[in-house]
Design a protein around this motif. Structure first.
Motif, PDB file in Angstrom:
ATOM      1  N   GLN A   6       9.928   1.579   7.489  1.00  0.00           N
ATOM      2  CA  GLN A   6       8.826   1.828   6.554  1.00  0.00           C
ATOM      3  C   GLN A   6       8.026   3.067   6.953  1.00  0.00           C
ATOM      4  O   GLN A   6       7.570   3.811   6.074  1.00  0.00           O
ATOM      5  N   ILE A   7       7.830   3.274   8.247  1.00  0.00           N
ATOM      6  CA  ILE A   7       7.090   4.464   8.698  1.00  0.00           C
ATOM      7  C   ILE A   7       7.775   5.729   8.204  1.00  0.00           C
ATOM      8  O   ILE A   7       7.133   6.660   7.708  1.00  0.00           O
ATOM      9  N   LYS A   8       9.106   5.764   8.335  1.00  0.00           N
ATOM     10  CA  LYS A   8       9.868   6.931   7.877  1.00  0.00           C
ATOM     11  C   LYS A   8       9.882   7.015   6.347  1.00  0.00           C
ATOM     12  O   LYS A   8       9.812   8.102   5.774  1.00  0.00           O
ATOM     13  N   LEU A   9       9.965   5.848   5.702  1.00  0.00           N
ATOM     14  CA  LEU A   9      10.030   5.811   4.238  1.00  0.00           C
ATOM     15  C   LEU A   9       8.740   6.310   3.599  1.00  0.00           C
ATOM     16  O   LEU A   9       8.767   7.066   2.616  1.00  0.00           O
ATOM     17  N   TYR A  10       7.586   5.881   4.154  1.00  0.00           N
ATOM     18  CA  TYR A  10       6.298   6.217   3.555  1.00  0.00           C
ATOM     19  C   TYR A  10       5.638   7.421   4.223  1.00  0.00           C
ATOM     20  O   TYR A  10       4.470   7.717   3.965  1.00  0.00           O
ATOM     21  N   GLU A  11       6.368   8.084   5.085  1.00  0.00           N
ATOM     22  CA  GLU A  11       5.840   9.244   5.786  1.00  0.00           C
ATOM     23  C   GLU A  11       5.459  10.340   4.788  1.00  0.00           C
ATOM     24  O   GLU A  11       6.251  10.715   3.916  1.00  0.00           O
ATOM     25  N   THR A  42       0.814  -1.224   0.000  1.00  0.00           N
ATOM     26  CA  THR A  42       0.000   0.000   0.000  1.00  0.00           C
ATOM     27  C   THR A  42       0.851   1.279   0.000  1.00  0.00           C
ATOM     28  O   THR A  42       0.314   2.367  -0.144  1.00  0.00           O
ATOM     29  N   LYS A  43       2.176   1.088   0.170  1.00  0.00           N
ATOM     30  CA  LYS A  43       3.095   2.234   0.281  1.00  0.00           C
ATOM     31  C   LYS A  43       2.633   3.200   1.386  1.00  0.00           C
ATOM     32  O   LYS A  43       2.707   4.411   1.261  1.00  0.00           O
ATOM     33  N   SER A  44       2.124   2.599   2.462  1.00  0.00           N
ATOM     34  CA  SER A  44       1.624   3.382   3.593  1.00  0.00           C
ATOM     35  C   SER A  44       1.668   2.524   4.848  1.00  0.00           C
ATOM     36  O   SER A  44       1.555   1.291   4.773  1.00  0.00           O
ATOM     37  N   THR A  45       1.823   3.174   6.002  1.00  0.00           N
ATOM     38  CA  THR A  45       1.764   2.450   7.276  1.00  0.00           C
ATOM     39  C   THR A  45       0.509   2.829   8.053  1.00  0.00           C
ATOM     40  O   THR A  45       0.363   2.468   9.220  1.00  0.00           O
ATOM     41  N   GLY A  46      -0.411   3.554   7.407  1.00  0.00           N
ATOM     42  CA  GLY A  46      -1.704   3.861   8.009  1.00  0.00           C
ATOM     43  C   GLY A  46      -1.606   4.481   9.389  1.00  0.00           C
ATOM     44  O   GLY A  46      -0.901   5.464   9.598  1.00  0.00           O
ATOM     45  N   GLN A  47      -2.297   3.864  10.357  1.00  0.00           N
ATOM     46  CA  GLN A  47      -2.351   4.401  11.724  1.00  0.00           C
ATOM     47  C   GLN A  47      -1.294   3.782  12.651  1.00  0.00           C
ATOM     48  O   GLN A  47      -1.392   3.910  13.874  1.00  0.00           O
ATOM     49  N   ILE A  48      -0.274   3.140  12.091  1.00  0.00           N
ATOM     50  CA  ILE A  48       0.788   2.573  12.921  1.00  0.00           C
ATOM     51  C   ILE A  48       1.580   3.718  13.550  1.00  0.00           C
ATOM     52  O   ILE A  48       2.024   4.629  12.866  1.00  0.00           O
ATOM     53  N   SER A  49       1.747   3.650  14.855  1.00  0.00           N
ATOM     54  CA  SER A  49       2.394   4.732  15.598  1.00  0.00           C
ATOM     55  C   SER A  49       3.913   4.553  15.654  1.00  0.00           C
ATOM     56  O   SER A  49       4.412   3.507  16.070  1.00  0.00           O
ATOM     57  N   LEU A  50       4.642   5.595  15.236  1.00  0.00           N
ATOM     58  CA  LEU A  50       6.105   5.574  15.301  1.00  0.00           C
ATOM     59  C   LEU A  50       6.579   5.507  16.750  1.00  0.00           C
ATOM     60  O   LEU A  50       7.540   4.791  17.069  1.00  0.00           O
TER      61      LEU A  50
END
Length: 234
Positions: A221-226, A170-178
Motif C-alpha cells: 500500500q505504501i508503494k501503491l499510494y506513494e 483514505t488512499k494514503s499511508t500518512g506517516q507510515i515509514s517504508l
C-alpha cells in the motif's frame, strides 16, 4: 572463550567441535546459524521502529497511524514476551519484542502528545508499563499467559487489518515509514524460522507468519499510494 561459544551452540555441539572435531555436523551448524540470525534480529530491532519514530517527531504528527493499531502492537508485544518469559524460552526469542514494545510505546506517546492530549499521553505510558510489569512478575499462571499470547496474536492481526482498511479508505499511508515496514517484514520472516527451530512452538510460528502477510500488504500500500515526486521546471 567457552562461555562465548556457548552463547551460539549447545554444550554437546561444543564438544563435537573441540573434542571430536566434527566440523561438518549439520545439526550443530544449523543451530549456530539460527542463533546468529536471532541475535541479528535483536540488533535490528533496536532501530527498526526508529525511522517511524523520527518521521512522527519531525512531522510533529502521527497522521495515518491509528491509535488502535498502536495499542494493539503494544499489547501484542507484551503478550509475546510475557509468554516467552513464563515458558523459559531463550532470551533471543523475545528480546526484540521488549525493545519494540518500548519503541511503539514512545510512538504512541508522541501520537497523543501531538494531538494536544499531553496529560493522557503520560497516563497511557505509565499504565502500559504497569501492565507489562505485572505480566512478567510471575504472579500469573502459564496457562493464562498462553491464552493471552494467542489473544495477542489475534488482535495483532486485527490491528494490521484495521490499518490496511484505513489506508485503503483514505488512499494514503500518512506517516507510515517504508523503512520501518521493510525492516519489520525481514525481521518477522526470520523470526518465524527461528521460532520453529528454537522452540518448536507452532502457535508462535503461525502468529509470526500471519504478521508477515499483514506487513507485506502495508508495504504494498505504501508503494501503491506513494505520491509522485514533484519535478522541477527549468
Amino acid at each position: 572463550m567457552e562461555k562465548v561459544a556457548l552463547v551460539f551452540m549447545s554444550p554437546e555441539c561444543l564438544e563435537k567441535y573441540t573434542l571430536e572435531q566434527d566440523f561438518l555436523n549439520g545439526q550443530c551448524a544449523k543451530m549456530i546459524v539460527i542463533k546468529i540470525l536471532s541475535y541479528f534480529i535483536m540488533t535490528i530491532s533496536l532501530v527498526v521502529k526508529v525511522p517511524q519514530l523520527l518521521k512522527v517527531y519531525n512531522a510533529r504528527s502521527g497522521e495515518g497511524i491509528t491509535y488502535i493499531s498502536l495499542f494493539i502492537e503494544t499489547t501484542g508485544f507484551m503478550a509475546h514476551f510475557s509468554y516467552c518469559i513464563a515458558s523459559k524460552y531463550p532470551f533471543n526469542l523475545y528480546g526484540d519484542a521488549i525493545v519494540n514494545f518500548l519503541l511503539v510505546l514512545t510512538i504512541l506517546f508522541l501520537r497523543f502528545y501531538y494531538d494536544g492530549r499531553q496529560s493522557l499521553a503520560w497516563v497511557v505510558v505509565v499504565s502500559e508499563i504497569a501492565v507489562a510489569t505485572v505480566l512478567v512478575s510471575g504472579l500469573l499462571s502459564l496457562q493464562f499467559l498462553t491464552y493471552f499470547s494467542r489473544f495477542g496474536m489475534s488482535i495483532m492481526m486485527f490491528g494490521g487489518l484495521s490499518q490496511i482498511a484505513t489506508n485503503f479508505r483514505t488512499k494514503s499511508t500518512g506517516q507510515i515509514s517504508l523503512a520501518t515496514m521493510t525492516m519489520g517484514f525481514t525481521m518477522v520472516s526470520l523470526r518465524t524460522l527461528i521460532v520453529l527451530q528454537e522452540s518448536k512452538d507452532k502457535g508462535l510460528a503461525f502468529g509470526t507468519g500471519l504478521a508477515c502477510i499483514v506487513i507485506g500488504t502495508i508495504i504494498f500500500q505504501i508503494k501503491l499510494y506513494e505520491k509522485p515526486k514533484a519535478t522541477k521546471l527549468d
